[in-house]
Scaffold this active site. Structure first.
Site, PDB file in Angstrom:
ATOM      1  N   ASP A   1      17.114  33.518  10.823  1.00 51.67           N
ATOM      2  CA  ASP A   1      16.383  33.177   9.608  1.00 51.67           C
ATOM      3  C   ASP A   1      16.966  31.872   9.074  1.00 51.67           C
ATOM      4  O   ASP A   1      18.061  31.470   9.482  1.00 51.67           O
ATOM      5  CB  ASP A   1      16.545  34.331   8.607  1.00 51.67           C
ATOM      6  CG  ASP A   1      15.657  34.145   7.379  1.00 51.67           C
ATOM      7  OD1 ASP A   1      14.625  33.485   7.499  1.00 51.67           O
ATOM      8  OD2 ASP A   1      16.021  34.663   6.314  1.00 51.67           O
TER       9      ASP A   1
ATOM     10  N   ASP B   1      19.506  38.439   6.886  1.00 52.46           N
ATOM     11  CA  ASP B   1      20.269  39.024   5.782  1.00 52.46           C
ATOM     12  C   ASP B   1      19.403  39.677   4.724  1.00 52.46           C
ATOM     13  O   ASP B   1      19.906  40.146   3.710  1.00 52.46           O
ATOM     14  CB  ASP B   1      21.152  37.958   5.126  1.00 52.46           C
ATOM     15  CG  ASP B   1      20.323  36.877   4.432  1.00 52.46           C
ATOM     16  OD1 ASP B   1      19.105  36.808   4.683  1.00 52.46           O
ATOM     17  OD2 ASP B   1      20.900  36.116   3.629  1.00 52.46           O
TER      18      ASP B   1
ATOM     19  N   ASP C   1      14.052  41.338   6.973  1.00 57.71           N
ATOM     20  CA  ASP C   1      14.533  41.156   8.350  1.00 57.71           C
ATOM     21  C   ASP C   1      14.802  42.484   9.062  1.00 57.71           C
ATOM     22  O   ASP C   1      15.001  42.511  10.276  1.00 57.71           O
ATOM     23  CB  ASP C   1      15.831  40.329   8.356  1.00 57.71           C
ATOM     24  CG  ASP C   1      15.619  38.910   7.844  1.00 57.71           C
ATOM     25  OD1 ASP C   1      14.562  38.330   8.158  1.00 57.71           O
ATOM     26  OD2 ASP C   1      16.502  38.404   7.136  1.00 57.71           O
TER      27      ASP C   1
END
Length: 802
Positions: A489, A688, A692
């Site tokens: 990410d 995080d 996700d």
């Protein structure tokens, strides 16, 4: 009128019969009035104490307190406030727990207390990696080792002395020497070796043959043969007897074998204890006491177990932070390297979070306890490491399958060697047959095979914890070594996760303050980092945004609401299209901002596009070097972000990222993982956030940044406490080193047995004219275990940085 003034002697004890006030306010127990005359209430346990019976007493702030015994007295003396404030009643009762024990050779066996494995008979070990109290098995085996060694030395002198020019047997006489050998060997075989026979018999009874099966058969055969040969030599043909009619005996072989096996076991037990060093080091980070600040302003050191959520604590320079907490006063730098692996101290001030076990620098902090006991980060890390150390890696299945047929094959080989030597061997063929069979049984013990994988896993997970890499289980560690694609990410992983407002662009006659005020109104209730940046930018400009109503968060697009009676929207181009706002005239300005790596959001009120707000999230200083290291380790790095493609590509271009997927929703991340896996890629996903979690669970290895959401951590196989890509580099290097170490161990074990069994069976006899002694076979077997353990312990020094 009764005198309530406490009367005490010089020692601080109340005089017998005095009616001292025995109860402080708010202690959580019954009032002093509930105790009868001549009685008091113990403030620690609540028991009634008879005065004048010599029970311990303590004066605290002018009040006498009486206790049922010394233990309660000492607890109160260590922390009076805990018992008098009601904190004891408010403290959460710890969950009932007991150390679980498991078998090192059969990890599926788990029970509440110590004992023996029902499959192989081995002593169970604590699953936590650190036993409560001394290792009783190590103490017992050490004692049995000394007894075995004490018998082995005179036995070797008796048997080997003539070869060294010491005619001991001539001095004693052959018959006396044999009797003496029997007397020395019997306590060793029948007492010292009893654990070996117990484990061997258990393995036979449960039909799980293992190394103890072979030791039991080998030692038992050598001893029983020697007993029969010593006392009933007439049962053997005359041609097999030595001069004087005596049969050769092997008491010394059985004893030396037992002694050498104990040497190997003691070394192994000590080495296993060293695998718990990482957990001990983590536990040692936690201080024993904390300096509590009471509501009255008093300060005192209190046992850490008495600290509850909400307590205010002072952390002085150089002290360890006692619990997870929030800083409410002061400023200092905190060394978090023991948990995160990052060497640079982190500046902490009011509102920042600190973690229990980290080391305070030169400043003083006043903190408010947030998580205590088993809920602290340090406690959860210890629990995760302990669990991972006892998990089984898929590669261990190979060792398990081999062990399933290995022991029967060894027994068959020993029997075949016995028959061949008995039929075709030189005189005395029976003796040669016994020596060959016992040597095969002893040298082929598969203890090294059984230790190959668990020792590496236990050592590696401990080493990972020291570097801020928490391994959930051994399977994740093994899979990480085989990953070829990494999806990351952007926000919070590549970047700091603390974006700042950089630009406000106004259109259609609107002012910048108006655009920013509407944006801040819509984001006031959000905890997203971008929202915090916009609200923070408005505060910095002195704006007071109006309160928004009818707030609605549109996943992957933005937010809408009502500001000053008008419908307002803040988000990306997709949101503008869905609410019917024409944004074409603003796209050029938006693209220029995105090309600089900024995240752009459109601001609209009613049917008008009022302007743009741009936010930039700085890339972490370590990200660029980490991506280079990941490339060097053979990983293809892919960015998957909900951000605009221009912004994402600008960041990716600066960092050298291989592939970019921008503007994707949370479910698209999981779809990306599925697509890459369908192409044959081995995928690791790092993130995080809550969004996700599905992708983390779907990937071969989910990597949660420890700074992120709990659900992300729960969905992942690896957690990085540092929260940046350097942790992934460490995890990759650790996994590679571990898998390489396991392969080395398995090679040592297989190669050793492949070479040792034929030699023990006597294949070299036609060339050398000598047989392998069972004693040498026992020494070689112990050495193989020690070599595997020593190789696994090398992981403690594995280089994960640089």
């Amino acid at each position: 009128m009764t005198d309530k003034t406490p009367k005490s002697d010089d020692s601080g004890r109340a005089e017998p019969g005095s009616e001292a006030h025995v109860h402080g306010p708010g202690c959580g127990h019954a009032d002093a009035g509930t105790a009868g005359a001549g009685q008091a209430i113990d403030p620690v346990c609540g028991m009634t104490v008879q005065l004048g019976k010599g029970k311990p007493t303590l004066v605290y702030k002018g009040t006498d307190y009486h206790f049922c015994g010394g233990k309660c007295h000492d607890r109160f003396e260590a922390d009076p406030y805990f018992y008098l404030s009601g904190n004891k009643a408010r403290k959460k009762a710890p969950a009932a727990r007991s150390t679980k024990y498991t078998c090192p050779m059969d990890p599926e066996i788990v029970q509440d207390g110590p004992g023996t494995c029902p499959i192989c008979g081995m002593a169970l070990e604590p699953m936590g990696g650190v036993a409560e109290g001394p290792n009783t098995e190590l103490l017992d085996f050490t004692r049995r080792l000394w007894v075995s060694a004490g018998a082995a030395i005179p036995l070797l002198i008796l048997t080997m002395g003539p070869m060294l020019g010491l005619p001991v047997r001539e001095w004693l006489g052959e018959r006396t020497a044999v009797i003496l050998e029997f007397l020395l060997a019997t306590p060793v075989v029948l007492w010292a070796a009893r654990p070996f026979f117990h484990r061997g018999w258990t393995s036979v009874r449960t039909r799980h043959p293992n190394m103890w099966t072979l030791i039991m058969i080998g030692v038992g055969t050598a001893y029983l043969y020697s007993v029969v040969a010593a006392f009933l030599p007439g049962l053997f043909p005359a041609g097999m007897r030595m001069h004087g009619g005596h049969m050769p005996v092997y008491f010394e072989a059985s004893v030396v074998i037992v002694a050498l096996v104990f040497v190997g076991q003691v070394l192994e037990l000590r080495a296993r204890e060293r695998t718990g060093d990482a957990i001990r080091a983590l536990l040692d980070l936690k201080p024993k006491t904390a300096r509590r600040i009471t509501p009255d302003g008093d300060e005192c050191d209190a046992p850490l177990d008495n600290i509850i959520e909400g307590d205010r604590l002072r952390v002085r320079p150089g002290e360890s932070v006692p619990v997870d907490a929030t800083v409410i006063e002061g400023r200092s730098s905190v060394d978090e390297s023991m948990l995160t692996g990052e060497p640079l101290p982190v500046e902490k001030t009011g509102g920042d979070q600190v973690t229990g076990g980290t080391l305070n620098g030169s400043g003083t902090l006043v903190i408010e306890a947030r998580q205590v006991g088993d809920e602290t980060t340090l406690a959860r890390i210890v629990a995760m490491v302990s669990s991972a150390q006892r998990s089984r890696a898929p590669i261990q299945g190979l060792a398990d399958r081999v062990a399933g047929w290995f022991v029967p094959a060894v027994v068959f080989t020993a029997a075949l060697a016995f028959v061949i030597w008995l039929v075709f061997g030189p005189d005395p063929s029976f003796v040669f047959a016994i020596v060959a069979a016992v040597s095969v049984l002893i040298i082929a013990c598969p203890c090294a095979l059984g230790l190959a994988t668990p020792m590496s896993i236990m050592t590696a997970t401990g080493r990972g914890a020291q570097a801020g890499v928490l391994i959930k289980d051994a399977e994740a560690l093994e899979r990480m070594a085989r990953v070829d694609t990494l999806i990351v990410d952007k926000t919070g992983t590549l970047t700091e996760g603390r974006p700042k407002l950089t630009d406000v662009v106004a259109f259609a006659g609107a002012g910048e303050d108006e655009v920013l005020a509407i944006a801040a109104s819509l984001e006031a209730g959000s905890e997203h980092p971008l929202a915090e940046a916009i609200v923070g930018g408005a505060v910095a400009r002195g704006l007071k945004p109006p309160k928004a109503g009818d707030f609605d968060a549109v996943t992957g697009k933005g937010v809408t609401g009502t500001v000053d009676g008008a419908k307002a929207s803040l988000g990306n181009a997709a949101l503008m299209q869905s609410v019917g706002i024409d944004h074409a005239g603003a796209d050029e300005a938006a693209d220029r901002l995105r090309a600089d790596g900024k995240t752009v959001m459109y601001v609209a009120s009613g049917t008008r596009l009022l302007g743009l707000v741009a936010v930039a999230d700085p890339v972490k200083a370590s990200t660029s070097d980490a991506i280079k290291a990941l490339h060097a380790l053979g990983l293809r790095v892919i960015m998957a972000t909900g951000d605009n493609e221009l912004t994402a590509r600008a960041v990716a271009g600066r960092l050298g990222i291989d592939e970019v997927h921008a503007g994707i929703l949370p479910e698209d991340k999981k779809a990306l993982v599925d697509r890459l896996q369908a192409e044959g890629r081995k995928v690791a996903m790092a993130g995080d956030g809550v969004n996700d979690a599905p992708a983390l669970a779907a990937a071969e290895v989910g990597i949660a940044m420890g700074t992120g959401a709990d659900v992300a951590v729960e969905s992942a196989g690896i957690t990085l406490l540092s929260g940046d890509l350097t942790g992934i580099v460490r995890a990759r290097r650790l996994s590679k080193a571990t898998l390489r170490n396991i392969r080395q161990n398995l090679f040592f074990a297989f190669a050793y047995n492949a070479a040792g069994i034929p030699v023990a069976a006597g294949i070299l006899y036609p060339i050398t004219g000598t047989m392998l002694s069972p004693m040498i076979a026992a020494a070689a077997m112990s050495l193989s275990s020690v070599s595997v353990i020593s190789n696994a312990l090398r992981l403690r020094a594995a280089k994960l940085d640089g």
